[in-house]
Motif scaffolding. Structure first.
Motif, PDB file in Angstrom:
ATOM      1  N   ASP A  23     -12.255  12.356  17.862  1.00  0.00           N
ATOM      2  CA  ASP A  23     -11.656  11.583  19.039  1.00  0.00           C
ATOM      3  C   ASP A  23     -12.124  10.392  19.176  1.00  0.00           C
ATOM      4  OD1 ASP A  23      -9.847  11.632  21.202  1.00  0.00           O
ATOM      5  OD2 ASP A  23     -11.222  12.200  22.752  1.00  0.00           O
ATOM      6  N   VAL A  24     -12.370   9.703  18.076  1.00  0.00           N
ATOM      7  CA  VAL A  24     -12.586   8.168  18.172  1.00  0.00           C
ATOM      8  C   VAL A  24     -11.660   7.293  17.306  1.00  0.00           C
ATOM      9  CG1 VAL A  24     -14.435   6.431  16.976  1.00  0.00           C
ATOM     10  CG2 VAL A  24     -15.153   8.706  17.908  1.00  0.00           C
ATOM     11  N   ARG A  25     -11.253   6.400  18.066  1.00  0.00           N
ATOM     12  CA  ARG A  25     -10.062   5.420  17.348  1.00  0.00           C
ATOM     13  C   ARG A  25     -10.758   4.365  16.312  1.00  0.00           C
ATOM     14  NH1 ARG A  25      -7.740   0.348  17.808  1.00  0.00           N
ATOM     15  NH2 ARG A  25      -5.678   0.343  17.329  1.00  0.00           N
ATOM     16  N   LEU A  26     -10.610   4.660  15.175  1.00  0.00           N
ATOM     17  CA  LEU A  26     -10.936   3.537  14.151  1.00  0.00           C
ATOM     18  C   LEU A  26      -9.730   2.947  13.325  1.00  0.00           C
ATOM     19  CD1 LEU A  26     -13.520   2.598  12.858  1.00  0.00           C
ATOM     20  CD2 LEU A  26     -13.474   4.320  11.246  1.00  0.00           C
ATOM     21  N   PRO A  27      -9.337   1.835  13.841  1.00  0.00           N
ATOM     22  CA  PRO A  27      -8.088   1.307  13.331  1.00  0.00           C
ATOM     23  C   PRO A  27      -8.219   0.850  11.716  1.00  0.00           C
ATOM     24  CG  PRO A  27      -9.340  -0.406  14.535  1.00  0.00           C
ATOM     25  CD  PRO A  27      -9.986   0.836  14.534  1.00  0.00           C
ATOM     26  N   VAL A  28      -8.416   1.792  11.074  1.00  0.00           N
ATOM     27  CA  VAL A  28      -8.284   1.833   9.440  1.00  0.00           C
ATOM     28  C   VAL A  28      -7.062   2.183   8.656  1.00  0.00           C
ATOM     29  CG1 VAL A  28      -9.288   2.293   7.225  1.00  0.00           C
ATOM     30  CG2 VAL A  28     -10.720   1.773   9.253  1.00  0.00           C
ATOM     31  N   THR A  29      -6.434   1.494   8.043  1.00  0.00           N
ATOM     32  CA  THR A  29      -5.247   1.999   7.369  1.00  0.00           C
ATOM     33  C   THR A  29      -5.414   1.997   5.817  1.00  0.00           C
ATOM     34  OG1 THR A  29      -4.397  -0.274   7.412  1.00  0.00           O
ATOM     35  CG2 THR A  29      -3.566   1.197   9.249  1.00  0.00           C
ATOM     36  N   THR A  30      -4.378   2.470   5.257  1.00  0.00           N
ATOM     37  CA  THR A  30      -4.714   2.579   3.723  1.00  0.00           C
ATOM     38  C   THR A  30      -3.717   1.622   3.071  1.00  0.00           C
ATOM     39  OG1 THR A  30      -5.128   5.170   3.686  1.00  0.00           O
ATOM     40  CG2 THR A  30      -4.230   4.131   1.853  1.00  0.00           C
ATOM     41  N   TYR A  31      -4.248   0.833   2.018  1.00  0.00           N
ATOM     42  CA  TYR A  31      -3.495   0.001   1.293  1.00  0.00           C
ATOM     43  C   TYR A  31      -3.691   0.333  -0.161  1.00  0.00           C
ATOM     44  CZ  TYR A  31      -2.103  -4.605  -0.525  1.00  0.00           C
ATOM     45  OH  TYR A  31      -1.362  -5.715  -1.061  1.00  0.00           O
ATOM     46  N   PRO A  32      -2.472   0.459  -0.975  1.00  0.00           N
ATOM     47  CA  PRO A  32      -2.426   0.736  -2.440  1.00  0.00           C
ATOM     48  C   PRO A  32      -2.612  -0.263  -3.145  1.00  0.00           C
ATOM     49  CG  PRO A  32      -0.527   0.967  -1.357  1.00  0.00           C
ATOM     50  CD  PRO A  32      -1.222   0.406  -0.203  1.00  0.00           C
ATOM     51  N   VAL A  33      -3.443  -0.323  -4.058  1.00  0.00           N
ATOM     52  CA  VAL A  33      -3.548  -1.540  -5.165  1.00  0.00           C
ATOM     53  C   VAL A  33      -3.371  -0.782  -6.475  1.00  0.00           C
ATOM     54  CG1 VAL A  33      -5.004  -2.804  -3.530  1.00  0.00           C
ATOM     55  CG2 VAL A  33      -5.913  -1.383  -5.081  1.00  0.00           C
ATOM     56  N   GLU A  34      -2.972  -1.853  -7.444  1.00  0.00           N
ATOM     57  CA  GLU A  34      -2.817  -1.617  -8.727  1.00  0.00           C
ATOM     58  C   GLU A  34      -3.571  -2.732  -9.587  1.00  0.00           C
ATOM     59  OE1 GLU A  34       0.493  -0.932 -12.364  1.00  0.00           O
ATOM     60  OE2 GLU A  34       0.925  -0.506 -10.116  1.00  0.00           O
ATOM     61  N   MET A  35      -4.564  -2.546 -10.306  1.00  0.00           N
ATOM     62  CA  MET A  35      -5.159  -3.189 -11.373  1.00  0.00           C
ATOM     63  C   MET A  35      -4.264  -3.271 -12.748  1.00  0.00           C
ATOM     64  SD  MET A  35      -7.320  -4.344  -9.211  1.00  0.00           S
ATOM     65  CE  MET A  35      -8.113  -5.529 -10.185  1.00  0.00           C
ATOM     66  N   LEU A  36      -4.018  -4.388 -13.041  1.00  0.00           N
ATOM     67  CA  LEU A  36      -3.346  -4.820 -14.513  1.00  0.00           C
ATOM     68  C   LEU A  36      -4.305  -5.336 -15.326  1.00  0.00           C
ATOM     69  CD1 LEU A  36      -0.300  -6.507 -12.792  1.00  0.00           C
ATOM     70  CD2 LEU A  36      -0.458  -3.930 -13.388  1.00  0.00           C
ATOM     71  N   LEU A  37      -3.816  -5.250 -16.798  1.00  0.00           N
ATOM     72  CA  LEU A  37      -4.475  -5.639 -17.912  1.00  0.00           C
ATOM     73  C   LEU A  37      -3.692  -6.586 -18.669  1.00  0.00           C
ATOM     74  CD1 LEU A  37      -6.427  -2.494 -18.971  1.00  0.00           C
ATOM     75  CD2 LEU A  37      -7.365  -4.513 -17.873  1.00  0.00           C
ATOM     76  N   ALA A  38      -4.293  -7.733 -19.193  1.00  0.00           N
ATOM     77  CA  ALA A  38      -3.359  -8.405 -20.254  1.00  0.00           C
ATOM     78  C   ALA A  38      -4.560  -8.843 -21.351  1.00  0.00           C
ATOM     79  CB  ALA A  38      -3.160  -9.744 -19.466  1.00  0.00           C
ATOM     80  N   ASP A  39      -3.728  -9.146 -22.517  1.00  0.00           N
ATOM     81  CA  ASP A  39      -4.694  -9.552 -23.577  1.00  0.00           C
ATOM     82  C   ASP A  39      -5.095 -11.052 -23.456  1.00  0.00           C
ATOM     83  OD1 ASP A  39      -4.240  -7.098 -24.876  1.00  0.00           O
ATOM     84  OD2 ASP A  39      -2.408  -7.726 -25.742  1.00  0.00           O
ATOM     85  N   VAL A  40      -6.271 -11.295 -24.228  1.00  0.00           N
ATOM     86  CA  VAL A  40      -6.740 -12.745 -24.391  1.00  0.00           C
ATOM     87  C   VAL A  40      -5.717 -13.525 -25.192  1.00  0.00           C
ATOM     88  CG1 VAL A  40      -8.557 -14.256 -24.903  1.00  0.00           C
ATOM     89  CG2 VAL A  40      -9.051 -12.038 -23.748  1.00  0.00           C
TER      90      VAL A  40
END
Length: 370
Positions: free
Chosen positions: A214-231
């Motif tokens: 019964d505690v309000r903690l205003p945290v939401t979920t944010y999806p992220v994606e990490m990408l890879l590239a060649d040098v």
């Protein structure tokens, strides 16, 4: 798996870098501590990072001060926990493309330095020497902070978890919290434990866990994606610093490849359109990467606050502490966050005024004095 104890002084919910740091600090202070993690240790937001700890956070001196204190703890981490982090200095480069960004830096540089951050303004040419892939014609200047290091987040979690257990803490994985009673009774599929104080460090699930109490903690979920590239062929084989563009795109060396981060597709944006947007920004800033294919690295969820700054504090009406909403910055703040929660638990004044870290800044209410 052994049974849960009937009661504990503190019950920490969440076994990432924040939760294990808190459990370690509490247990070493003599507080009876139980930590519950729904999956494996470090399996949440802690594994969804670029693996960099740094001290400079543009526009937020309070976060920079927390990160600077945490950096000092990381440098002493091996001696304290027996776990080596393999810190490798790479530096942090923040690109400026508008004059107001340069002026904002100049206006806040003294405060950043007072917070313990080593940062300076460098020219576009100097920035290009630090990151040879950068087209200096695309920026006006940059901020350079050498105190940024690549690291292994899993080793931080392991080090804190081991130290916490050696100090007497009980850590239980694969043990999700299913309910929290008003009297502090915490329920799991493995049984229940009564906690004098509950500490929510549950990352993307922090809002859900807090709601059980019964505690309000205003945290939401944010999806992220990490990408890879060649040098690119012919590019200097040097370690690229973590480089942040105003578009929020960031790159750094990742082994023999380049790690690229820029969020994830928007609500009405296809992945293909997002990849095109990322690629366009990448080539505009780093022309040598033209034609370089972006590949999926890994993805996951972050716990995000409305203003991008963590919540660390104590609920004014019940024995409930929280450390969540780190918005991808938890790795940089975990040691100091553990200290703050420990001091709040013990009724001590933390090393800094933490009023600005409480949820009151988003609710408009008054924060409990700490």
């Amino acid at each position: 798996m052994s049974e849960l104890p009937e009661r504990t002084d503190a019950l920490v919910i969440g076994g990432g870098v924040i939760g294990t740091s808190i459990a370690c600090h509490l247990a070493e202070a003599g507080v009876g501590t139980v930590l519950l993690e729904r999956g494996a240790l470090g399996s949440g937001s802690s594994g969804t990072t670029a693996g960099v700890v740094r001290t400079y956070f543009p526009g937020n001196v309070l976060v920079s001060s927390v990160a600077a204190r945490s950096m000092a703890a990381y440098h002493a981490f091996t001696e304290r926990t027996g776990t080596g982090l393999g810190l490798k200095r790479i530096g942090f480069l923040v690109l400026f493309t508008e004059e107001h960004q340069v002026e904002d830096f100049r206006r806040t540089q003294a405060a950043q330095r007072a917070a313990g951050v080593d940062v300076e303004l460098v020219t576009a040419a100097e920035a290009a020497r630090l990151n040879p892939l950068l087209d200096e014609r695309t920026i006006l200047a940059a901020a350079w902070s050498p105190e940024a290091y690549s690291c292994d987040p899993a080793e931080i979690v392991r080090g804190y978890a081991t130290a916490a257990q050696q100090a007497g803490a009980i850590l239980r994985t694969r043990t999700p919290v299913t309910g929290i009673d008003p009297d502090g009774q915490v329920h799991t599929p493995a049984g229940s434990v009564r906690a004098d104080t509950i500490v929510c460090a549950a990352g993307p699930w922090a809002g859900t866990v807090a709601a059980m109490a019964d505690v309000r903690l205003p945290v939401t979920t944010y999806p992220v994606e990490m990408l890879l590239a060649d040098v690119p062929a012919g590019a200097p084989r040097t370690t690229l610093p973590m480089t942040l563009h105003p578009s929020s795109q960031r790159i750094r060396t990742w082994g023999d490849r380049i790690l690229v981060g820029m969020g994830r597709p928007g609500p009405d944006e296809s992945r293909e359109a997002w990849l095109q947007r990322v690629s366009h920004q990448l080539v505009a800033t780093y022309p040598a990467l033209a034609g370089n294919r972006l590949e999926r690295g890994w993805c996951g969820d972050l716990d995000v606050s409305p203003d991008g700054m963590a919540f660390i504090g104590r609920d004014p009406s019940r024995p409930f502490l929280y450390a969540a909403g780190f918005s991808g910055q938890g790795l940089c703040q975990a040691p100091a966050a553990g200290e703050i929660v420990r001091d709040l638990m013990l009724g001590k004044q933390p090393w800094t005024d933490t009023t600005g870290l409480t949820t009151a800044r988003c609710s408009g209410g008054s924060a409990e004095a700490v």
